[in-house]
Design a protein around this motif. Sequence first.
Motif, PDB file in Angstrom:
ATOM      1  N   LEU A 230      -8.917  -8.130  -2.619  1.00 10.48           N
ATOM      2  CA  LEU A 230      -8.908  -9.133  -2.016  1.00 10.48           C
ATOM      3  C   LEU A 230      -9.174  -9.409  -0.828  1.00 10.48           C
ATOM      4  N   SER A 231      -8.754  -8.611   0.389  1.00 14.84           N
ATOM      5  CA  SER A 231      -8.599  -8.866   1.433  1.00 14.84           C
ATOM      6  C   SER A 231     -11.106  -7.741   1.502  1.00 14.84           C
ATOM      7  N   ILE A 232     -11.124  -7.348   1.056  1.00 15.01           N
ATOM      8  CA  ILE A 232     -12.517  -6.350   1.393  1.00 15.01           C
ATOM      9  C   ILE A 232     -13.217  -7.719   0.177  1.00 15.01           C
ATOM     10  N   GLU A 233     -12.485  -8.508   0.032  1.00 17.04           N
ATOM     11  CA  GLU A 233     -14.077  -9.760  -0.666  1.00 17.04           C
ATOM     12  C   GLU A 233     -13.787 -10.413  -0.092  1.00 17.04           C
TER      13      GLU A 233
ATOM     14  N   ALA B  89       0.743  -1.280  -0.197  1.00 17.56           N
ATOM     15  CA  ALA B  89      -0.229  -0.302   0.358  1.00 17.56           C
ATOM     16  C   ALA B  89       0.742   1.383  -0.284  1.00 17.56           C
ATOM     17  N   ALA B  90       2.148   0.867   0.591  1.00 19.12           N
ATOM     18  CA  ALA B  90       3.117   2.460   0.319  1.00 19.12           C
ATOM     19  C   ALA B  90       3.513   2.678  -0.505  1.00 19.12           C
ATOM     20  N   GLU B  91       3.758   2.134  -1.020  1.00 17.15           N
ATOM     21  CA  GLU B  91       4.734   2.243  -2.294  1.00 17.15           C
ATOM     22  C   GLU B  91       3.234   2.255  -3.764  1.00 17.15           C
ATOM     23  N   ALA B  92       2.120   2.375  -3.573  1.00 20.85           N
ATOM     24  CA  ALA B  92       1.087   1.831  -4.093  1.00 20.85           C
ATOM     25  C   ALA B  92       1.462   3.998  -5.194  1.00 20.85           C
TER      26      ALA B  92
ATOM     27  N   ALA C 211      -3.087  -3.319  -4.898  1.00 22.69           N
ATOM     28  CA  ALA C 211      -2.964  -3.127  -3.692  1.00 22.69           C
ATOM     29  C   ALA C 211      -3.648  -2.218  -2.539  1.00 22.69           C
ATOM     30  N   PRO C 212      -4.686  -2.238  -1.120  1.00 18.58           N
ATOM     31  CA  PRO C 212      -5.122  -2.342  -1.010  1.00 18.58           C
ATOM     32  C   PRO C 212      -5.058  -0.979   0.006  1.00 18.58           C
ATOM     33  N   VAL C 213      -5.472  -0.111  -0.894  1.00 14.40           N
ATOM     34  CA  VAL C 213      -5.053   1.668  -0.797  1.00 14.40           C
ATOM     35  C   VAL C 213      -6.062   2.206  -1.792  1.00 14.40           C
ATOM     36  N   VAL C 214      -6.714   3.464  -1.464  1.00 12.39           N
ATOM     37  CA  VAL C 214      -7.594   4.346  -2.606  1.00 12.39           C
ATOM     38  C   VAL C 214      -6.360   4.967  -3.140  1.00 12.39           C
TER      39      VAL C 214
END
Length: 306
Positions: free
Chosen positions: A218-221, A179-182, A201-204
Amino acid sequence: MYDCEQPPAGGDAAQHERPTASERLLNRAIPEATVQRLPVYLRGLVELAERGEHTVSSEALAAAAGVNSAKVRKDLSYLGSYGTRGVGYDVEYLIHQVSRELGLTQDWATCIVGIGNLGVALANYRGFVQRGFRISALFDSAPEVVGTTVAGLDVHPVDEIDRVVKEERISIGVLAVPAAEAQPVTDALVAAGVSSILNFAPVVLQVPDEVSLRKVDLSIELQILSFYEQRRAAEESVRAGAAREALERAHQAADDLSRTLPENSDDEAGGAPEAAYDPSGEASRGPGVAHDHGDEAFRGPGGTTT
């Protein structure tokens, strides 16, 4: 009315030429919801073609896509495909139509940034090539990964994104980074000319309006699936509790009924039990009572009764 093939006299012929394929595409407005269903239709159509099916009804395609047949017919009408009544749709032609609408008849150069477990799996997935997505470049920031070969491609450092993207004319980028690199990677891709990004990546992410962005978290799903699992477990618990309560009520009703019934005694049954049938009549005679089986049988001499 003017003939569409011939411009009116004195008019500009260039203004009345047939529209190009790109112009027709821009002029045909397709709802976003329909666009999201087209890949599902395509998957079902490909499966039908692999089984040797040549035609498909809207009902069968609806079942494969999980929608109703009226919606299928409406969606396909945006593509100019209406099928044949009583026959259905031609599978191969419909595959061509949907693929063309989705842009899958073209060759899209694609890059993957982040060659960890997910990135490696994506790079080795052959389904991308079959759908028109050619993986042209791989990028990573880890020194131990840069320079290695994955799926026949060398892994470039992320600081070469600008050069490689322009050289390979890459238009689609896939992010499989932490997430930090996205966001920094996204900025580099957009600056290099990438116009579509698929983000794992888990980030907006923030992108310009002209850049298309799709997110796969995938974690949200999994969390959504967890919600439905919890709901299903709760429903089963309620059903089990209701069944248990119904059983307890039935037992209680049986106990209440047994307490209201009279005891099984001779007095309450209406006196002494009824005697068994005795054809000789002996059971009903007291002691010393003579048996009388007929007057003639027991008369002695002189007509006296014995």
